[in-house]
Design a protein around this motif. Structure first.
Motif: not given
Length: 76
Positions: A12-16, A19-21
């Motif tokens: 979690c916390g990704t910007a790809s 959903c950011r997960c």
């Protein structure tokens, strides 16, 4: 009775993705890491007996190359 389950990895916390997960990418990365480690760690340990630096690079390959490649291959 107790069976072997498939590991599910969550990042979690990704910007790809919106959903950011990520679930699929890290799980694929972990499975690829485990498969590579089964082969490369014994080979690396054998090579380490003769060439320390080369053996260390072989044993580090699953963590430094295989896992990140598998994790980043699928953005979800």
């Amino acid at each position: 009775m107790g069976g072997i389950g498939v590991p599910i990895c969550v990042q979690c916390g990704t910007a790809s993705n919106p959903c950011r997960c990520k679930v699929v990418g890290p799980t694929v990365g972990f499975l690829a890491f485990a498969a590579a480690a089964i082969v490369e760690w014994p080979v690396g340990a054998l090579v380490y007996c003769f060439k320390h630096g080369k053996g260390r690079r072989i044993m580090a390959h699953p963590a430094t190359v295989v896992y990140p490649s598998g994790t980043n291959a699928i953005p979800i």
